[in-house]
Design a protein around this motif. Structure first.
Motif, PDB file in Angstrom:
ATOM      1  N   LYS A 166       0.831  -1.212   0.000  1.00 15.09           N
ATOM      2  CA  LYS A 166       0.000   0.000   0.000  1.00 15.09           C
ATOM      3  C   LYS A 166       0.861   1.256   0.000  1.00 15.09           C
ATOM      4  CE  LYS A 166      -1.827  -1.295   3.922  1.00 15.09           C
ATOM      5  NZ  LYS A 166      -1.099  -2.530   4.253  1.00 15.09           N
ATOM      6  N   SER A 167       1.851   1.259   0.880  1.00 15.62           N
ATOM      7  CA  SER A 167       2.718   2.444   0.937  1.00 15.62           C
ATOM      8  C   SER A 167       3.517   2.582  -0.345  1.00 15.62           C
ATOM      9  CB  SER A 167       3.671   2.340   2.124  1.00 15.62           C
ATOM     10  OG  SER A 167       2.945   2.285   3.321  1.00 15.62           O
ATOM     11  N   THR A 168       3.953   1.457  -0.880  1.00 17.24           N
ATOM     12  CA  THR A 168       4.726   1.497  -2.123  1.00 17.24           C
ATOM     13  C   THR A 168       3.884   2.079  -3.251  1.00 17.24           C
ATOM     14  OG1 THR A 168       5.939  -0.436  -1.374  1.00 17.24           O
ATOM     15  CG2 THR A 168       6.084   0.094  -3.719  1.00 17.24           C
ATOM     16  N   PRO A 217       2.897  10.962   4.321  1.00 16.60           N
ATOM     17  CA  PRO A 217       3.531   9.640   4.330  1.00 16.60           C
ATOM     18  C   PRO A 217       3.326   8.873   5.631  1.00 16.60           C
ATOM     19  CG  PRO A 217       5.177  11.344   4.646  1.00 16.60           C
ATOM     20  CD  PRO A 217       3.870  12.053   4.446  1.00 16.60           C
ATOM     21  N   GLU A 218       3.508   7.592   5.515  1.00 16.61           N
ATOM     22  CA  GLU A 218       3.452   6.705   6.680  1.00 16.61           C
ATOM     23  C   GLU A 218       4.488   7.172   7.708  1.00 16.61           C
ATOM     24  OE1 GLU A 218       4.193   2.703   5.494  1.00 16.61           O
ATOM     25  OE2 GLU A 218       3.517   1.858   7.375  1.00 16.61           O
ATOM     26  N   GLY A 219       4.085   7.206   8.957  1.00 16.25           N
ATOM     27  CA  GLY A 219       5.015   7.637   9.997  1.00 16.25           C
ATOM     28  C   GLY A 219       5.157   9.150  10.063  1.00 16.25           C
ATOM     29  N   ILE A 250      -3.319   9.801   2.219  1.00 16.20           N
ATOM     30  CA  ILE A 250      -2.873   9.671   3.607  1.00 16.20           C
ATOM     31  C   ILE A 250      -2.519   8.214   3.881  1.00 16.20           C
ATOM     32  CG2 ILE A 250      -3.441  10.068   6.025  1.00 16.20           C
ATOM     33  CD1 ILE A 250      -5.598  11.989   5.092  1.00 16.20           C
ATOM     34  N   ASP A 251      -1.286   7.994   4.297  1.00 18.03           N
ATOM     35  CA  ASP A 251      -0.843   6.632   4.585  1.00 18.03           C
ATOM     36  C   ASP A 251      -0.896   6.395   6.092  1.00 18.03           C
ATOM     37  OD1 ASP A 251       0.200   4.130   4.408  1.00 18.03           O
ATOM     38  OD2 ASP A 251       2.012   4.700   3.306  1.00 18.03           O
ATOM     39  N   GLU A 252      -1.734   5.456   6.507  1.00 21.44           N
ATOM     40  CA  GLU A 252      -1.869   5.101   7.923  1.00 21.44           C
ATOM     41  C   GLU A 252      -2.346   6.268   8.770  1.00 21.44           C
ATOM     42  OE1 GLU A 252      -1.658   2.100   8.586  1.00 21.44           O
ATOM     43  OE2 GLU A 252       0.024   1.081   7.620  1.00 21.44           O
ATOM     44  N   LEU A 253      -3.604   6.600   8.587  1.00 16.26           N
ATOM     45  CA  LEU A 253      -4.175   7.726   9.310  1.00 16.26           C
ATOM     46  C   LEU A 253      -4.126   7.538  10.825  1.00 16.26           C
ATOM     47  CD1 LEU A 253      -5.797  10.387   9.199  1.00 16.26           C
ATOM     48  CD2 LEU A 253      -7.858   8.992   9.319  1.00 16.26           C
TER      49      LEU A 253
HETATM   50 MG   LIG Z   1       2.599   1.002   4.697  1.00 14.90          MG
END
Ligand SMILES: [Mg+2]
Ligand SMILES: Nc1ncnc2c1ncn2[C@@H]1O[C@H](COP(=O)(O)OP(=O)(O)OP(=O)(O)O)[C@@H](O)[C@H]1O
Lengths: 269, 287
Positions: A58-60, A100-102, A177-180
């Motif tokens: 997903k992040s990729t 991004p994630e994080g 939005i990655d990992e809200l």
């Molecule tokens: Mg991810």
């Protein structure tokens, strides 16, 4: 929160055009291929959720759309025009912001400096930047209180607000939005979701990756399920929420393990 | 006597801060140890010397010329050469700057010979005295300029769009790319700023020290020690490190003899590397 799906489904007709289309996308890191032909479409004005197990890609996918990771095959269209191989600056300039994630805030910079970094490309639009800064402070009053504080010293929830605010500062049409909700309390997540729903009502299109599958499917109008680099299912979120296969694969695991799915140690660039 | 040594140390310290600020910026942001930094400084000194003795341009004016000239040179070196190997291990960029330094330094030896030159202002600016403390005016002015330049670098990094981009790249390169920052261009700007600081420092040092290509190594050594003392990648760190080194050298020279000043500063270097490798102000970001 529960009515969001209906809201998204009830979008006016003129806003139902396709904003982003991805066809047969392959991508990865070095010798590793992560995405094996992903097809996905984001409709203008909606909220699209992307769910799937750890390491599904997903992040990729988001990183490939925003140009951080080069695509290897396939195509990406933004409002009908080819977007593949665009630099991150061009992708952002066209109207796609990536949270991004994080969170990836600039920890040693103040909250306001972080927000201004989000408007980095709008060098000739001082008035618009000032207006959007005010808007972000209205949406997240906490950020205004802490505008001079180093972003890295804030709580996780405040950092996520800052990351979303930073994404909004580019005045995007699509916010990815990655990992809200990662690492945030349920109350905070609800606040963030409310803010995003309000933004969506004002016309912002949202693509969100979310570990909390129930919440993701409830908030979104359309959803995609990814597994090992492929889209395994997609459709209306309400239909997926009712789908026995989805329930078994994601909700079953989710319910039996309590609050949230366990996360394997994912490497984040 | 004590006051005189203190003043000497502070003067030296401000000059050291100016020498080190650009070196620290490049090291901190690009993770490149620029071994050409000393030669850039010497080149700046030659520029001041040539401008003064052949065209009568005062060093204070030369600074305004040196800054854009060295910025451009640094920018081009980074864009044309170093950006090609930024992904490689630090040893590769180290070797590359070492090689380029050999070329630059030998070119200077060919052009100017290895003998020492001196920029002598005519008429001389004389000295000022407060009680028993005597300071040559040229030194004093050079010190003030060094502080102003270092301060300008700080303001530029904190307050301008380009400066924020440099800091953002240093803090999180991918996040900076997501903001639309062009990383290779930003690297080139940072390297250009480092070179401009070196060139300007060279102009100032020409007023105080004899000029020779052989000085490049000692200057590089000072920059290195100041970075280790103050902590990498912060302008205040460079100022603090510079002042500490200046004071230690000036009091040390008095206590154990000037011939041991270099030994003393490298003893300090080793001490810090062993016991406090992050330096006095070691933290991330330019603050
Ligand atoms: Mg991810
Ligand atoms: N920088 C990288 N270098 C090499 N492999 C990577 C890198 N980043 C991610 N991967 C690998 O790519 C695969 C997909 O990772 P990705 O982060 O896209 O998954 P994800 O669906 O976002 O997972 P999560 O839910 O844990 O965030 C994983 O196997 C991961 O190990």
């Amino acid at each position: 929160m529960n009515t969001a799906g209906e809201r998204a489904a009830a979008m006016p007709a003129e806003r139902s055009g396709e904003l982003l289309r991805i066809e047969g996308l392959h991508s990865g890191y070095g010798p590793v291929t992560v995405l094996w032909g992903v097809d996905l479409s984001v409709r203008e004005g909606g909220i699209t959720a992307l769910i799937g197990s750890n390491g599904a890609g997903k992040s990729t996918l988001m990183r490939t759309v925003s140009g951080l990771v080069p695509a290897r095959a396939g195509r990406i269209f933004w409002r009908g025009a080819e977007l593949r191989d665009a630099t991150p600056a061009r992708v952002l300039g066209l109207g796609i912001a990536h949270v991004p994630e994080g969170r990836r805030l600039f920890g040693a910079m103040s909250v306001e400096e972080n927000l201004l970094m989000g408007a980095y490309l709008r060098r000739n639009d001082a008035a618009g930047v000032a207006r959007d800064l005010g808007r972000v402070y209205t949406i997240f009053p906490k950020l205004k209180e802490r505008r001079r504080q180093a972003a890295g010293t804030m709580s996780g929830g405040e950092q996520q607000m800052c990351a979303i605010g930073r994404g909004l500062m580019s005045a995007p049409r699509l916010l990815m939005i990655d990992e809200l909700s990662l690492g945030l309390s349920p109350l905070l997540v609800e606040q963030l979701v409310d803010a995003l729903l309000a933004l969506n009502r004002e016309g912002l299109t949202i693509l969100v990756v979310e570990q909390d599958v129930v919440a993701a499917l409830e908030v979104s109008g359309t959803a995609y399920v990814m597994d090992t680099g492929r889209v395994t299912q997609h459709g209306e979120s309400s239909a997926l929420l009712a789908d026995p296969a989805v329930r078994r694969a994601y909700l079953g695991a989710f319910e039996s393990q309590g609050v949230s799915t366990p996360r394997s140690g994912t490497i984040v660039v | 006597m004590f006051l005189q040594i203190l003043v000497n140390g502070v003067v030296l310290g401000c000059l050291y801060a100016c020498i080190a600020a650009g070196f620290s910026l490049v090291w901190g942001v690009l993770n490149v140890i620029n071994l050409m930094h000393g030669s850039f400084i010497v080149l700046g000194s030659y520029l001041a010397w040539g401008a003064y003795h052949s065209m009568g341009v005062s060093p204070w004016v030369t600074i305004a010329i040196a800054a854009p000239l060295f910025y451009l040179m640094g920018y081009l070196v980074q864009r044309g050469v170093l950006n090609r190997v930024m992904a490689a291990p630090v040893l590769v960029t180290l070797t590359l700057t070492f090689g380029m330094d050999l070329i630059l330094n030998n070119a200077m030896i060919l052009a100017f010979k290895a003998d020492y030159r001196k920029l002598i202002l005519d008429p001389p600016l004389g000295t000022v005295a407060w009680g028993s403390v005597v300071v040559p005016v040229d030194r004093l002015v050079a010190t003030v300029f060094a502080l102003v330049l270092t301060g300008a670098l700080y303001v530029l990094l904190r307050r301008t769009r380009m400066g924020r981009a440099i800091i953002a790249v240093r803090l999180d390169r991918d996040a900076a790319r997501l903001m639309g920052v062009d990383v290779p261009v930003t690297y080139a700007a940072a390297f250009g700023l480092g070179a401009a600081m070196a060139g300007c420092a060279g102009v100032l040092l020409a007023l105080i020290f004899p000029i020779s290509p052989l000085s490049s190594i000692p200057y590089l050594g000072k920059a290195f020690v100041v970075c280790v003392l103050g902590g990498l990648g912060s302008v205040p760190g460079a100022v603090l490190g510079g002042l500490v080194l200046g004071l230690v050298e000036s009091f040390g020279a008095m206590a154990i003899g000037p011939e041991h000043a270099v030994t003393l500063s490298f003893a300090l270097l080793i001490g810090f590397l062993v016991f406090r490798p992050q330096g006095l102000l070691g933290k991330r970001g330019f603050e």
